[in-house]
Design a protein around this motif. Structure first.
Motif, PDB file in Angstrom:
ATOM      1  N   VAL A 187       0.839  -1.202   0.000  1.00  0.00           N
ATOM      2  CA  VAL A 187       0.000   0.000   0.000  1.00  0.00           C
ATOM      3  C   VAL A 187       0.871   1.247   0.000  1.00  0.00           C
ATOM      4  O   VAL A 187       0.626   2.203  -0.755  1.00  0.00           O
ATOM      5  N   ALA A 188       1.894   1.251   0.839  1.00  0.00           N
ATOM      6  CA  ALA A 188       2.762   2.435   0.939  1.00  0.00           C
ATOM      7  C   ALA A 188       3.397   2.785  -0.398  1.00  0.00           C
ATOM      8  O   ALA A 188       3.649   3.964  -0.689  1.00  0.00           O
ATOM      9  N   GLY A 189       3.650   1.774  -1.230  1.00  0.00           N
ATOM     10  CA  GLY A 189       4.214   2.025  -2.550  1.00  0.00           C
ATOM     11  C   GLY A 189       3.282   2.774  -3.480  1.00  0.00           C
ATOM     12  O   GLY A 189       3.716   3.289  -4.516  1.00  0.00           O
ATOM     13  N   LEU A 190       1.990   2.837  -3.121  1.00  0.00           N
ATOM     14  CA  LEU A 190       1.011   3.564  -3.941  1.00  0.00           C
ATOM     15  C   LEU A 190       0.797   4.995  -3.465  1.00  0.00           C
ATOM     16  O   LEU A 190       0.102   5.769  -4.123  1.00  0.00           O
ATOM     17  N   ILE A 191       1.375   5.334  -2.324  1.00  0.00           N
ATOM     18  CA  ILE A 191       1.171   6.664  -1.735  1.00  0.00           C
ATOM     19  C   ILE A 191       2.268   7.615  -2.202  1.00  0.00           C
ATOM     20  O   ILE A 191       3.453   7.288  -2.133  1.00  0.00           O
ATOM     21  N   GLU A 192       1.862   8.783  -2.657  1.00  0.00           N
ATOM     22  CA  GLU A 192       2.814   9.818  -3.085  1.00  0.00           C
ATOM     23  C   GLU A 192       2.993  10.848  -1.973  1.00  0.00           C
ATOM     24  O   GLU A 192       2.076  11.084  -1.168  1.00  0.00           O
ATOM     25  N   GLY A 202      -7.261  -0.737  13.169  1.00  0.00           N
ATOM     26  CA  GLY A 202      -6.969  -2.156  13.243  1.00  0.00           C
ATOM     27  C   GLY A 202      -5.519  -2.441  12.929  1.00  0.00           C
ATOM     28  O   GLY A 202      -4.734  -1.529  12.621  1.00  0.00           O
ATOM     29  N   PRO A 203      -5.133  -3.714  12.969  1.00  0.00           N
ATOM     30  CA  PRO A 203      -3.728  -4.078  12.738  1.00  0.00           C
ATOM     31  C   PRO A 203      -3.207  -3.652  11.371  1.00  0.00           C
ATOM     32  O   PRO A 203      -2.080  -3.151  11.269  1.00  0.00           O
ATOM     33  N   LEU A 204      -4.004  -3.843  10.322  1.00  0.00           N
ATOM     34  CA  LEU A 204      -3.527  -3.490   8.982  1.00  0.00           C
ATOM     35  C   LEU A 204      -3.363  -1.983   8.800  1.00  0.00           C
ATOM     36  O   LEU A 204      -2.304  -1.532   8.342  1.00  0.00           O
ATOM     37  N   PRO A 205      -4.367  -1.159   9.134  1.00  0.00           N
ATOM     38  CA  PRO A 205      -4.139   0.292   9.056  1.00  0.00           C
ATOM     39  C   PRO A 205      -2.950   0.752   9.892  1.00  0.00           C
ATOM     40  O   PRO A 205      -2.198   1.641   9.476  1.00  0.00           O
ATOM     41  N   ASN A 206      -2.762   0.142  11.073  1.00  0.00           N
ATOM     42  CA  ASN A 206      -1.606   0.504  11.895  1.00  0.00           C
ATOM     43  C   ASN A 206      -0.298   0.189  11.176  1.00  0.00           C
ATOM     44  O   ASN A 206       0.670   0.962  11.222  1.00  0.00           O
ATOM     45  N   ALA A 207      -0.267  -0.964  10.501  1.00  0.00           N
ATOM     46  CA  ALA A 207       0.937  -1.342   9.757  1.00  0.00           C
ATOM     47  C   ALA A 207       1.172  -0.391   8.589  1.00  0.00           C
ATOM     48  O   ALA A 207       2.326  -0.049   8.277  1.00  0.00           O
ATOM     49  N   VAL A 208       0.097   0.043   7.944  1.00  0.00           N
ATOM     50  CA  VAL A 208       0.242   1.007   6.841  1.00  0.00           C
ATOM     51  C   VAL A 208       0.860   2.301   7.351  1.00  0.00           C
ATOM     52  O   VAL A 208       1.782   2.860   6.732  1.00  0.00           O
ATOM     53  N   LEU A 209       0.367   2.784   8.479  1.00  0.00           N
ATOM     54  CA  LEU A 209       0.930   4.014   9.047  1.00  0.00           C
ATOM     55  C   LEU A 209       2.414   3.840   9.340  1.00  0.00           C
ATOM     56  O   LEU A 209       3.223   4.736   9.064  1.00  0.00           O
ATOM     57  N   ASP A 210       2.798   2.696   9.888  1.00  0.00           N
ATOM     58  CA  ASP A 210       4.217   2.439  10.158  1.00  0.00           C
ATOM     59  C   ASP A 210       5.043   2.455   8.876  1.00  0.00           C
ATOM     60  O   ASP A 210       6.202   2.906   8.875  1.00  0.00           O
ATOM     61  N   SER A 211       4.454   1.968   7.780  1.00  0.00           N
ATOM     62  CA  SER A 211       5.191   1.883   6.519  1.00  0.00           C
ATOM     63  C   SER A 211       5.354   3.227   5.826  1.00  0.00           C
ATOM     64  O   SER A 211       6.070   3.329   4.829  1.00  0.00           O
ATOM     65  N   LEU A 212       4.689   4.255   6.340  1.00  0.00           N
ATOM     66  CA  LEU A 212       4.730   5.567   5.691  1.00  0.00           C
ATOM     67  C   LEU A 212       5.753   6.507   6.323  1.00  0.00           C
ATOM     68  O   LEU A 212       5.798   7.691   5.982  1.00  0.00           O
ATOM     69  N   SER A 213       6.589   5.999   7.203  1.00  0.00           N
ATOM     70  CA  SER A 213       7.511   6.879   7.930  1.00  0.00           C
ATOM     71  C   SER A 213       8.528   7.558   7.028  1.00  0.00           C
ATOM     72  O   SER A 213       9.130   8.574   7.407  1.00  0.00           O
ATOM     73  N   GLY A 214       8.743   7.033   5.818  1.00  0.00           N
ATOM     74  CA  GLY A 214       9.682   7.660   4.894  1.00  0.00           C
ATOM     75  C   GLY A 214       9.050   8.670   3.958  1.00  0.00           C
ATOM     76  O   GLY A 214       9.744   9.278   3.127  1.00  0.00           O
ATOM     77  N   HIS A 215       7.746   8.858   4.044  1.00  0.00           N
ATOM     78  CA  HIS A 215       7.056   9.813   3.167  1.00  0.00           C
ATOM     79  C   HIS A 215       7.144  11.235   3.735  1.00  0.00           C
ATOM     80  O   HIS A 215       7.555  11.442   4.878  1.00  0.00           O
ATOM     81  N   ARG A 216       6.689  12.186   2.923  1.00  0.00           N
ATOM     82  CA  ARG A 216       6.780  13.592   3.326  1.00  0.00           C
ATOM     83  C   ARG A 216       5.473  14.320   3.060  1.00  0.00           C
ATOM     84  O   ARG A 216       4.771  14.039   2.093  1.00  0.00           O
TER      85      ARG A 216
END
Length: 411
Positions: A187-192, A202-216
């Motif tokens: 999912v994070a790969g689709l976010i600009e 839930g667990p999945l949204p929480n994981a998505v948020l964690d995966s976005l730490s490199g975005h700006r």
């Protein structure tokens, strides 16, 4: 215990707030006294109150927009009446008298210097129901934080107030596992950078948020926020600097997280707005950068999403999924459905929806994401959509799906 009999009469409709904002002492009082009051129709959303799990007084009928939390058990026992609707429709339904609204039970903060209280972490549909309620009864919880973004209520608006000092209900979800993390990375790969996000809890949204730490310079506009949202604000990832509206502000209707999260809400640029704002099509259409990220129970080979029923039991809801998915797909940036490829040994990518109900139409879904990859669907033919969905299904189910595709002559 408060005596609700002076405020609730036989034939009345009662509503109360949901999640961490549920006024559980008032709800329990209603359950104890409804036998003496007479028949009452009640509306609520997500609840963790075990007393709403199945064995209800005969005089009480419970309605909801879905089967969330303990309401799943109520549905299993045949005691839940579901009103299927978009979350954005709730304000209008309260206004038209289509939902119970004679008496509102709310949880509020302590009054400020002006004698006014806040709806705290549960503004959402409560703020829209209040103007149409004849009577309001409040649980004034000393641990409910006052929040910004919506009007406060004078104490004289309440027919009765009960003071408590109890912990707010916290989100209880399992930790994200390797499958959740794989989906989240996809999912994070689709976010600009600069996108404005909507997602659930839930667990999945929480994981998505964690995966976005490199975005700006991400933004956030959603029906609910969790601890992970504030973590990204602290890291400087969620700044809202490029949001088309409410720049620099995290907009939500409710919060669902830990006690520390609730206690620190006032330190962050978060505003709590009613559902008539957070889910409004007119508001969402102004967010050209909107990316919706929603989960599902199943997706069929046409790309239709089922997020409400499993084996005849309501375990989900339409909720805000369609509001946000449609806006993100039509006037925003992208609509994403993220789910595990298997559940209880069954493929969640199926030839047809087992639940029999389409929650989100195929044309409102731009991408379906599992741990096995991303199926980009927009602009694809019916046959190509099916082939892409099969490629992200669990490998051991793909041949069966391919055979069903051939049988339906979609290939």
């Amino acid at each position: 215990m408060i005596d609700l009999r002076p405020f609730v009469s036989a034939g009345d409709g009662v509503w109360w707030g949901q999640g961490g904002a549920e006024p559980e002492p008032l709800v329990n009082a209603l359950l104890d006294q409804v036998g003496e009051i007479g028949e009452v129709r009640a509306f609520c959303g997500l609840t963790w109150n075990p007393r709403l799990a199945g064995d209800l007084p005969d005089e009480l009928t419970v309605l909801s927009y879905g089967g969330l939390g303990e309401l799943r058990r109520l549905s299993r026992h045949g005691r839940l009446d579901v009103v299927p609707c978009h979350y954005s429709a709730l304000p209008r339904m309260f206004a038209r008298g289509q939902l119970p609204a004679d008496v509102g039970l709310v949880q509020v903060s302590r009054p400020d210097g002006n004698g006014e209280v806040s709806l705290g972490i549960g503004v959402e549909y409560a703020a829209d129901a209040i103007p149409h309620s004849r009577v309001l009864v409040a649980e004034m919880n000393h641990r409910m934080p006052p929040t910004a973004g919506s009007a406060r209520l004078p104490l004289e608006r309440f027919a009765a107030v009960v003071e408590t000092d109890r912990p707010l209900a916290e989100a209880s979800t399992r930790p994200a596992d390797a499958v959740d993390q794989a989906i989240a990375d996809n999912v994070a790969g689709l976010i600009e950078d600069g996108d404005t996000l909507q997602m659930g809890v839930g667990p999945l949204p929480n994981a998505v948020l964690d995966s976005l730490s490199g975005h700006r310079e991400l933004g956030f506009h959603s029906g609910m926020i969790t601890d992970g949202v504030l973590t990204l604000v602290e890291k400087g990832v969620l700044t809202g600097a490029r949001k088309e509206i409410d720049r620099g502000i995290v907009v939500t209707g409710a919060a669902l997280g830990t006690a520390e999260f609730y206690a620190r809400l006032g330190e962050f640029p978060v505003e709590f707005r009613p559902a008539s704002y957070t889910h409004s099509p007119a508001v969402l259409s102004r967010l050209r950068s909107l990316v919706s990220i929603n989960s599902a129970i199943e997706v069929d080979l046409l790309g239709q999403v089922g997020a409400e029923i499993r084996r005849g039991v309501h375990i989900g809801a339409v909720g805000g999924q369609v509001d946000f998915s449609r806006a993100a797909s039509l006037t925003g940036a992208r609509s994403i459905i993220a789910l595990r490829s298997e559940s209880a040994g069954e493929s969640t990518i199926s030839p047809a929806l087992r639940g029999g109900i389409v929650t989100t139409a195929r044309v409102d879904v731009d991408a379906v994401v599992t741990e096995h990859g991303v199926a980009l669907l927009t602009g694809c033919t019916v046959a190509e959509r099916a082939r892409r969905l099969i490629r992200v299904a669990a490998p051991r189910h793909r041949s069966t799906l391919e055979n069903s595709l051939a049988d339906r002559e979609l290939s």
